[in-house]
Design a protein around this motif. Structure first.
Motif, short mmCIF file in Angstrom:
data_model
loop_
_atom_site.label_atom_id
_atom_site.label_comp_id
_atom_site.label_asym_id
_atom_site.label_seq_id
_atom_site.Cartn_x
_atom_site.Cartn_y
_atom_site.Cartn_z
N ALA A 15 -6.31 -1.13 -1.02
CA ALA A 15 -5.19 -1.73 -1.35
C ALA A 15 -3.81 -0.54 -1.57
O ALA A 15 -2.97 -1.25 -0.96
CB ALA A 15 -5.62 -2.98 -2.79
N LEU A 16 -4.10 0.09 -2.83
CA LEU A 16 -3.55 1.39 -3.32
C LEU A 16 -2.43 1.80 -2.12
O LEU A 16 -1.30 1.94 -1.65
CB LEU A 16 -3.85 1.96 -4.01
CG LEU A 16 -3.66 0.72 -5.59
CD1 LEU A 16 -4.64 1.92 -6.45
CD2 LEU A 16 -2.98 0.47 -6.22
N ALA A 17 -3.48 1.78 -0.54
CA ALA A 17 -3.13 3.38 0.22
C ALA A 17 -2.11 2.22 1.04
O ALA A 17 -1.19 3.41 1.62
CB ALA A 17 -4.60 4.02 0.84
N PRO A 20 2.33 0.51 0.98
CA PRO A 20 3.63 0.93 0.83
C PRO A 20 3.77 0.92 2.18
O PRO A 20 4.90 0.39 3.47
CB PRO A 20 4.02 2.68 0.62
CG PRO A 20 2.32 2.56 -0.32
CD PRO A 20 1.67 1.50 0.00
N LEU A 21 3.10 0.20 3.47
CA LEU A 21 3.19 0.24 4.44
C LEU A 21 3.21 -1.54 4.88
O LEU A 21 3.48 -1.82 6.26
CB LEU A 21 1.52 0.77 5.56
CG LEU A 21 1.11 1.96 5.19
CD1 LEU A 21 0.05 2.50 5.73
CD2 LEU A 21 2.36 2.66 5.61
N LEU A 22 2.73 -2.11 4.03
CA LEU A 22 3.13 -3.79 4.13
C LEU A 22 4.70 -3.77 4.77
O LEU A 22 4.81 -4.87 3.78
CB LEU A 22 2.08 -4.35 3.33
CG LEU A 22 1.43 -4.67 2.56
CD1 LEU A 22 0.55 -4.70 1.71
CD2 LEU A 22 0.29 -4.48 4.45
N GLY A 26 5.72 -3.89 1.25
CA GLY A 26 5.87 -3.43 0.23
C GLY A 26 7.11 -1.62 0.39
O GLY A 26 6.76 -0.90 -0.32
N SER A 27 7.94 -2.03 1.66
CA SER A 27 8.62 -1.03 0.60
C SER A 27 9.74 -1.02 -0.14
O SER A 27 10.55 -0.01 -0.02
CB SER A 27 9.35 -0.78 2.86
OG SER A 27 10.39 -1.88 2.98
#
Lengths: 316, 306
Positions: A15-17, A20-22, A26-27
């Motif tokens: 989930a942590l990885a 940022p791609l969501l 995420g951004s």
């Protein structure tokens, strides 16, 4: 069974990885910085769990190491040294040295006296920070920017910093996992269960406990380095006894002696703090009773609940 | 001039010591008799100050305010004991630390909600206002002398209570070996409650007495709590005598260290370095003292448990 045990850590790190791609969620820099803060405190909580959960050594001065790591960044930056390749070793070395000296004295005492003497050393570190008039004293100091990595300002964007913290968290988690299942870790856990018996079968516990104390302090110094970088601000407030108390709360909230629990506890604490403080100015009015209820009715913290839900034995 | 300053600071140190003793007395007994780590004890001190401030404002007289605040502080302590603390006695220290930490957060915030975040001030009672000339050139506020005198009087009473009465005997026995006292047919639960309520009231009294000279604000008990823990650890947990001696010691060392540390260091170092290290060292002195005491006597100066 082994696979089942890995479900929780894999889902946490997964989930942590991907966060940022969501897309736009995420951004969002705000979301990223909160989760990065969670991961930084997760490192601190992991390090505290090594001594608190596995070693049954209740340290009430662990925030001192956060401060030492942070001040290593602050003081070196103030003298124009912003290179992480210098700052990190200095932060780790000074934390280890402080842990070695204070640990060697503190470990002479037991039980409540150990709690109090670690508190005393934490307070000494705090007042030392306050007295550093050249580095902001009570008010603290603002950093010129984040640390440079081999001369490059790669941690400047929130997303890059996020991945940097994530990488540190993975490494620290893996190191702690390896440590607690090693022979050394088993001796430490043995001392938690029955110190007298461990002494009787020939282990000199003092050196084992001092070693784990130094390791825990050093890792927390790393968290301090990251914390100073995230906020770009260093102050003695990182070292108050309330902060040490909060670290203990994180570990207990997650569940003692379970590395996954330390991460979950840090996340639960900080997200509750963040969420409640958006809802009401008086968030502590709700958070305080929540802590009391956790102690009274939910023994074993979040991991205790998780184990009861999934039926996994001990979640280590 | 410097000698006058020494006297004034000694009196200030004595006043801090007496204050610390009033808070530490309850804490060390709760700790010694019930083996209960109560971080929320500093909150009792804060509550005492707020209650005194509120009742003084209502009645217009500090002494009426004090007379109303004390029973309320007692009642508040008993309520906390009844609803929360008594369920924690059997738990380990860590659970107690966590729960009482939660109570600190709650009550510090609750105080802000009820009385506002701005500090309250309480006027010094008319007859004890102003200063008195103790020696030529030595003026000292009367109210601070009142605090010292009332604190010493309470210490004396408490000493008599603990050494001469039956309840005091039970408390001492409880501090040495609580399960044994219980096995001999004493209602240990009731004893715990009495000790707890009494300790809460003493801390409340301390808060009420300093309300006129300090600002009454949320979180005012937090740092004093840590000093109090230093006191009871140096004195030996469960010992009233130890708490008294350690409280005066800590009060004097802290006050004198802060005011004279830099000038004493000046004898050894150049002035700039002396004032720098003096300022750094002074607040640390009591913690260094505590670490040193624990280094040589790991159970404090007068341990109650044999």
């Amino acid at each position: 069974m082994i696979m089942r045990r890995e479900i929780l850590p894999l889902s946490i790190f997964g989930a942590l990885a991907v966060l940022p791609l969501l897309g736009s969620f995420g951004s969002d820099a705000f979301i990223l910085s909160i989760v990065a803060r969670v991961m930084i405190f997760a490192i601190a909580a992991l390090s505290l769990d090594l001594i608190l959960g596995y070693g049954a050594l209740v340290s009430f001065g662990h925030a001192a190491f956060l401060g030492i790591g942070a001040y290593a960044v602050g003081i070196l930056s103030a003298h124009g040294i912003r290179e992480a390749a210098i700052q990190i070793p200095v932060a780790l070395f000074v934390s280890a040295l402080f842990a070695l000296v204070t640990g060697a004295i503190s470990l002479r005492t037991k039980g409540i006296y150990f709690i109090m003497i670690t508190l005393a050393f934490g307070q000494m570190a705090y007042f030392f920070g306050v007295s550093l008039a050249a580095y902001g004293g009570d008010d603290g100091m603002t950093l010129p920017g984040r640390s440079l990595f081999f001369g490059y300002d790669i941690a400047a964007s929130e997303r890059a910093f996020y991945f940097l913290v994530f990488a540190f968290l993975v490494v620290v988690y893996a190191a702690c996992r390896t440590l607690v299942i090693s022979r050394f870790g088993r001796v430490i856990r043995g001392a938690r269960e029955n110190a007298q018996r461990m002494e009787a079968i020939g282990f000199s516990l003092f050196s084992y406990q001092l070693t784990i104390y130094v390791i825990a302090g050093t890792l927390c110094g790393l968290a301090g380095f990251l914390l100073a970088n995230q906020t770009q601000f260093v102050s003695p407030a990182y070292m108050t006894w309330q902060r040490s108390g909060e670290l203990i709360v994180m570990v207990l909230l997650g569940g003692l002696g379970s590395l996954n629990g330390a991460i979950l506890g840090a996340a639960a604490f900080l997200l509750l703090e963040e969420g409640l403080s958006h809802l009401t100015e008086y968030w502590k009015l709700y958070f305080g009773p929540f802590l009391v209820l956790v102690v009274l009715f939910a023994r074993g913290g979040l991991m205790g609940g998780f184990k009861r839900l999934t039926g996994t034995g001990d979640g280590r | 001039m410097s000698l006058t300053l020494l006297y004034v600071q000694t009196l200030n140190g004595l006043q801090l010591g007496v204050l610390l003793f009033l808070i530490a007395a309850g804490l060390t007994l709760v700790f010694g008799v019930m083996d209960f780590v109560n971080l929320a004890h500093g909150v009792q001190y804060m509550i005492g100050a707020y209650l005194a401030a509120m009742f003084t404002a209502l009645t217009g007289n500090f002494f009426f305010g004090l007379a109303l605040a004390l029973p309320c502080a007692l009642l508040f302590g008993l309520l906390l004991e009844f609803f929360i603390f008594r369920h924690l006695y059997a738990r380990d220290h860590l659970d107690q630390v966590l729960a009482t930490f939660g109570i600190i957060l709650t009550l510090n915030q609750a105080v802000k909600v009820i009385w506002g975040a701005a500090p309250l001030s309480v006027p010094i009672p008319e007859i004890f206002s102003g200063s008195v000339v103790l020696m030529p050139g030595l003026l000292y506020p009367v109210w601070r002398l009142v605090i010292i005198a009332s604190g010493l009087a309470i210490a004396l009473l408490l000493g008599l209570l603990v050494t001469k009465t039956r309840i005091g005997m039970l408390v001492r026995a409880g501090a040495t070996n609580a399960p044994m006292v219980s096995a001999l047919g004493v209602d240990i639960g009731r004893l715990f409650m009495i000790v707890f309520g009494f300790g809460a009231m003493l801390a409340g009294f301390a808060g009420a007495m300093v309300a006129p000279i300090l600002s009454v604000e949320p979180g005012m008990g937090d740092n004093l709590l840590i000093l109090t823990f230093v006191v009871i650890v140096i004195g030996g947990i469960g010992s009233i005598r130890g708490a008294f001696i350690a409280a005066l010691l800590v009060g004097l060392v802290d006050t004198l260290g802060r005011s004279f540390g830099p000038s004493i260091l000046r004898a050894f170092l150049d002035p700039a370095a002396a004032s720098q290290t003096g300022r750094a060292l002074a607040p640390m002195l009591i913690y260094i003292l505590m670490a040193a005491v624990l280094f040589f006597r790991p159970a404090g100066l007068f341990p109650a448990k044999k």
